[in-house]
Design an enzyme around this catalytic site. Structure first.
Site, PDB file in Angstrom:
ATOM      1  N   HIS A  14       0.868  -1.192   0.000  1.00 51.63           N
ATOM      2  CA  HIS A  14       0.000   0.000   0.000  1.00 51.63           C
ATOM      3  C   HIS A  14       0.900   1.237   0.000  1.00 51.63           C
ATOM      4  CE1 HIS A  14      -3.778   2.077   1.902  1.00 51.63           C
ATOM      5  NE2 HIS A  14      -3.095   2.910   1.129  1.00 51.63           N
ATOM      6  N   GLU A 197     -11.091   3.352   6.136  1.00 59.31           N
ATOM      7  CA  GLU A 197      -9.986   4.188   6.647  1.00 59.31           C
ATOM      8  C   GLU A 197     -10.631   5.235   7.563  1.00 59.31           C
ATOM      9  OE1 GLU A 197      -8.027   6.534   3.609  1.00 59.31           O
ATOM     10  OE2 GLU A 197      -6.377   7.123   4.938  1.00 59.31           O
ATOM     11  N   ASP A 276       1.780   7.019   2.207  1.00 56.42           N
ATOM     12  CA  ASP A 276       2.359   8.226   1.588  1.00 56.42           C
ATOM     13  C   ASP A 276       3.549   8.672   2.436  1.00 56.42           C
ATOM     14  OD1 ASP A 276       0.142   8.857  -0.494  1.00 56.42           O
ATOM     15  OD2 ASP A 276      -0.946   8.552   1.377  1.00 56.42           O
TER      16      ASP A 276
HETATM   17  N1  ADE Z   1      -4.510   8.759  -1.749  1.00 58.21           N
HETATM   18  C1  ADE Z   1      -3.265   8.807  -1.254  1.00 58.21           C
HETATM   19  N2  ADE Z   1      -3.257   8.420   0.013  1.00 58.21           N
HETATM   20  C2  ADE Z   1      -4.526   8.086   0.349  1.00 58.21           C
HETATM   21  C3  ADE Z   1      -5.162   7.597   1.516  1.00 58.21           C
HETATM   22  N3  ADE Z   1      -4.499   7.360   2.648  1.00 58.21           N
HETATM   23  N4  ADE Z   1      -6.490   7.405   1.472  1.00 58.21           N
HETATM   24  C4  ADE Z   1      -7.182   7.662   0.368  1.00 58.21           C
HETATM   25  N5  ADE Z   1      -6.638   8.109  -0.758  1.00 58.21           N
HETATM   26  C5  ADE Z   1      -5.312   8.322  -0.766  1.00 58.21           C
HETATM   27 ZN    ZN Z   2      -3.707   4.780   0.595  1.00 55.00          ZN
END
Ligand code: ADE
Ligand code: ZN
Length: 331
Positions: A14, A197, A276
């Site tokens: 991820h 999430e 990220d």
């Molecule tokens: N795009 C990049 N990071 C993300 C995340 N954590 N949740 C949803 N979309 C994303």
């Molecule tokens: Zn993500």
């Protein structure tokens, strides 16, 4: 523990390649492409990375991606990430890219996927890191736009293995994309989706039942529905959990509140990932270290997280077995 975590052959499942754009490279590319930035320097950009929720992050993440213009920019971005993988003993990575973030600015799809794929090929030949690419639809856009992106991508279908769903979760449930993912499955791609999430456990159910995903990205809100936790335990549909992301985006108030340890102990196929890393303060090792110290995880628990990553990946069975044996040899 640091030595042990480093030695684990780690698999990342991820990772948004646009989210690995470090402020230093962002400034270099802005200058190279003559894109004006609303920040004086790297320090003031980094200081702006204070998020209160997913949307507050996405606003800055899409702004950052504006410096990516040429095929070489996408190569440089991906190559920088692969060097991090090499330093941290990440041996296999499955990477998301968001083509709509770029094609909507007039960047050719061929340049986006071309630069990323060229770096991934070099990653394998020069660093021994295997990889797969996953195209991700932006869920705040329409299903029609996702269909158009799929059409644009098909001439390059040999360069990616799967299709995912990301961006603003609340109000954009998986079933908004039922038809396009039916087509994606017909075409033979793997399917994954961000769900649970920030959004409710219900979105995890619809990702499983409507989109028929092979993995859930994040999925930590599953704990709100005991029947769902039991289903995930029985089926071992993997959750690609991103601990530092979850604390930076206030999904959990602090790392000691994170549920990855509990879900692991209940027998779910939870995995560790960085999401990220340029925005959330760490790559794979920093994520492992953060949960180890906050949750007091043992070596067998960390090894099980690494095994889960191997199990949940799209690697061949043969490579999975070889990596599992490497993990076992460390205990
Ligand atoms: N795009 C990049 N990071 C993300 C995340 N954590 N949740 C949803 N979309 C994303
Ligand atoms: Zn993500």
């Amino acid at each position: 523990m640091e030595t042990f975590i480093h030695a684990l052959p780690k698999v990342e499942l991820h990772l948004h390649i646009e989210g690995s754009l470090e402020p230093e490279l962002l400034f270099t590319l802005a200058e190279r492409n003559q894109i004006p930035l609303p920040y004086a320097d790297v320090e003031s950009l980094r200081a702006a990375y204070q998020f209160t929720n997913l949307q507050s992050f996405l606003d800055i993440y899409y702004q950052g991606a504006n410096v990516l213009i040429r095929e070489q920019d996408f190569y440089d971005l991906t190559w920088a990430y692969l060097q991090k993988c090499h330093q941290q003993n990440v041996v296999h990575t499955e990477i998301f890219f968001d083509p709509q973030t770029h094609t909507d600015r007039g960047i050719p799809f061929a340049d986006v996927i071309g630069g990323i794929s060229r770096a991934l090929a070099d990653g394998e030949s020069k660093l021994g890191i295997t990889s797969a690419l996953i195209l991700s639809f932006l869920r705040h856009l329409s299903e029609e736009a996702a269909f158009a992106t799929l059409e644009q991508a098909l001439p390059y279908r040999d360069l990616f293995v799967g299709i995912g769903l990301d961006s603003s979760e609340k109000g954009n449930p998986p079933e908004k994309f039922s038809r396009v993912f039916a087509r994606v499955r017909e075409l033979g791609f793997k399917v994954v989706a961000h769900a649970g999430e920030e959004g409710p456990a219900e979105y995890i159910w619809t990702a499983l039942n409507d989109l028929q995903v092979a993995r859930i990205d994040h999925g930590v809100r599953c704990v709100d529905d005991p029947a769902l936790v039991e289903h995930l335990r029985q089926t071992r549909v993997p959750l690609t959990v991103c601990p530092l992301s979850n604390t930076k985006l206030c999904v959990f108030s602090e790392m000691s509140e994170h549920n990855i340890g509990k879900l692991l102990d209940q027998g779910l196929c939870v995995t560790v990932n960085s999401d990220d890393p340029a925005y959330f303060g760490g790559y794979m090792e920093e994520n492992y270290l953060a949960i180890q110290s906050a949750l007091d995880l043992t070596k067998p628990q960390l090894a099980q997280l690494a095994r889960n990553g191997i199990e949940a990946s799209f690697m061949t069975e043969q490579r999975k077995q070889a990596l599992m044996a490497q993990v076992d040899s460390l205990l």
